[in-house]
Scaffold this active site. Structure first.
Site, mmCIF file in Angstrom:
data_model
loop_
_atom_site.group_PDB
_atom_site.id
_atom_site.type_symbol
_atom_site.label_atom_id
_atom_site.label_comp_id
_atom_site.label_asym_id
_atom_site.label_seq_id
_atom_site.Cartn_x
_atom_site.Cartn_y
_atom_site.Cartn_z
ATOM 1 N N HIS A 20 3.800 -2.235 3.270
ATOM 2 C CA HIS A 20 3.822 -0.877 2.717
ATOM 3 C C HIS A 20 5.148 -0.627 2.005
ATOM 4 O O HIS A 20 6.204 -0.952 2.545
ATOM 5 C CB HIS A 20 3.624 0.167 3.816
ATOM 6 C CG HIS A 20 2.269 0.107 4.458
ATOM 7 N ND1 HIS A 20 1.943 -0.839 5.411
ATOM 8 C CD2 HIS A 20 1.157 0.862 4.269
ATOM 9 C CE1 HIS A 20 0.673 -0.657 5.785
ATOM 10 N NE2 HIS A 20 0.182 0.367 5.107
ATOM 11 N N ASP B 146 0.818 -1.211 0.000
ATOM 12 C CA ASP B 146 0.000 0.000 0.000
ATOM 13 C C ASP B 146 0.855 1.265 0.000
ATOM 14 O O ASP B 146 2.009 1.255 0.432
ATOM 15 C CB ASP B 146 -0.882 0.046 1.256
ATOM 16 C CG ASP B 146 -2.068 -0.897 1.188
ATOM 17 O OD1 ASP B 146 -2.156 -1.677 0.227
ATOM 18 O OD2 ASP B 146 -2.903 -0.861 2.115
ATOM 19 N N HIS C 12 -6.009 2.569 -4.222
ATOM 20 C CA HIS C 12 -5.995 2.811 -2.770
ATOM 21 C C HIS C 12 -6.610 4.171 -2.429
ATOM 22 O O HIS C 12 -6.521 4.625 -1.289
ATOM 23 C CB HIS C 12 -4.556 2.738 -2.265
ATOM 24 C CG HIS C 12 -4.428 2.548 -0.780
ATOM 25 N ND1 HIS C 12 -5.297 1.776 -0.027
ATOM 26 C CD2 HIS C 12 -3.522 3.043 0.117
ATOM 27 C CE1 HIS C 12 -4.935 1.790 1.238
ATOM 28 N NE2 HIS C 12 -3.864 2.562 1.358
ATOM 29 N N HIS D 44 -4.688 9.633 1.186
ATOM 30 C CA HIS D 44 -4.918 8.650 2.253
ATOM 31 C C HIS D 44 -5.892 9.230 3.281
ATOM 32 O O HIS D 44 -5.530 9.514 4.419
ATOM 33 C CB HIS D 44 -3.591 8.273 2.907
ATOM 34 C CG HIS D 44 -3.571 6.908 3.503
ATOM 35 N ND1 HIS D 44 -4.054 6.632 4.756
ATOM 36 C CD2 HIS D 44 -3.151 5.716 2.998
ATOM 37 C CE1 HIS D 44 -3.907 5.347 5.018
ATOM 38 N NE2 HIS D 44 -3.365 4.762 3.962
#
Length: 241
Positions: A202, A56, A107, A111
C-alpha cells in the site's frame, strides 16, 4: 409470492436466495487457499522469472511521491491500483505515475466492499474510476482489484463490460496495520514470495492505520534486492506474462 420456472412454481424467497448466493460466491476467492489453488490467473500468477509489484489505495500526496522516488532509485516500475476519490483530489499525482512509466489500474471509487453493492452501483463505481484514470493519465486501465480483495458477481460483470481484468495477489505484507514494521512486512512477504507471483503493498494509509505506509516504504528496497538476488525481474502486471 411465487415465480414460475419452466412451468413450476418457485417461491420468491428461493429466487432471492439464489441471486444472493450468486453475488456472494466469487467472494470466496479472497481466501488464499481457494484462490491460489483453483484460480492462479486471478491470483496474479505470471512468468516464473517475473514478480509483479502492485500498490493499492493511492495516489496520496503524503506518501505516493516517496514510493515513486524509491522505485526510480531502483529503476523499477510497478502497477498502482488507484481509488477514484483519491485521484480526484490529487490528479497531478496520477499524471506523475504515468509519466514515470508506472501502470495505473482501477481499485474502485471509494474503498467500499463491493459485496454490499448492487449491479448498478458497482458498475458506476468502476466506470467512473476507469474514466477518471483515463482522462487524467491518458492511459486506459487494463486491470481491476476490488477493495479488500472481495469480488462479487456484480463486480465481475462490470469488469467484463469495462474490459478490465480482475487481479488479486499471491502474497502481501500486511502493511496496513498499526503494528506493521519493515521487518514484519518483509517476514510476511517471504512466506509467499516466489517467481511468477504478484505482491500487494500500500502506498497510502487512507484506509489503513495512520502512517502504516512507512513500514511498506522502508521494506521496499529490501524486497527489490531480494528479488534481484533470486534472479527475478520486478515490474508491472502488464509485463507479467
Amino acid at each position: 409470492m411465487e415465480e414460475r420456472v419452466r412451468g413450476r412454481a418457485v417461491p420468491a424467497t428461493t429466487t432471492v436466495g439464489a441471486a444472493l448466493a450468486a453475488q456472494v460466491v466469487p467472494a470466496l476467492t479472497v481466501l488464499p487457499g481457494i484462490r491460489l489453488r483453483f484460480f492462479p490467473r486471478l491470483s496474479g500468477r505470471g512468468s516464473p522469472g517475473h514478480v509483479a509489484l502492485t500498490f493499492d489505495d493511492g495516489p496520496d500526496p503524503a506518501s505516493t511521491p516517496l514510493f515513486v522516488e524509491a522505485l526510480a532509485a531502483h529503476r523499477t516500475r510497478a502497477t498502482f491500483f488507484l481509488l477514484g476519490s483519491m485521484l480526484a483530489r490529487a490528479p497531478a499525482l496520477g499524471l506523475d505515475l504515468a509519466a514515470a512509466g508506472h501502470e495505473v489500474a482501477v481499485h474502485g471509487w471509494a474503498h467500499q466492499n463491493l459485496l454490499l453493492r448492487g449491479p448498478h452501483a458497482t458498475y458506476r463505481d468502476l466506470a467512473r474510476t476507469r474514466e477518471l484514470i483515463g482522462a487524467v493519465t491518458g492511459r486506459v486501465p487494463r486491470f481491476f482489484r476490488p477493495p479488500y480483495g472481495v469480488l462479487s458477481a456484480a463486480a465481475l460483470v462490470a469488469a467484463r463490460r469495462l474490459d478490465l481484468t480482475p487481479v488479486l495477489w499471491t502474497c502481501w505484507g500486511r502493511d496496513w496495520t498499526r503494528t506493521a514494521t519493515r521487518a514484519s512486512v518483509l517476514d510476511t512477504l517471504r512466506d509467499g514470495l516466489a517467481g511468477g507471483g504478484t505482491v500487494l503493498l500500500h502506498d497510502s494509509d487512507c484506509t489503513s492505520a495512520p502512517g502504516a505506509w512507512r513500514a511498506s516504504l522502508a521494506a521496499l528496497p529490501y524486497l527489490l534486492e531480494e528479488c534481484l538476488r533470486r534472479g527475478w525481474q520486478v515490474g508491472p502486471l502488464g509485463e507479467h506474462g
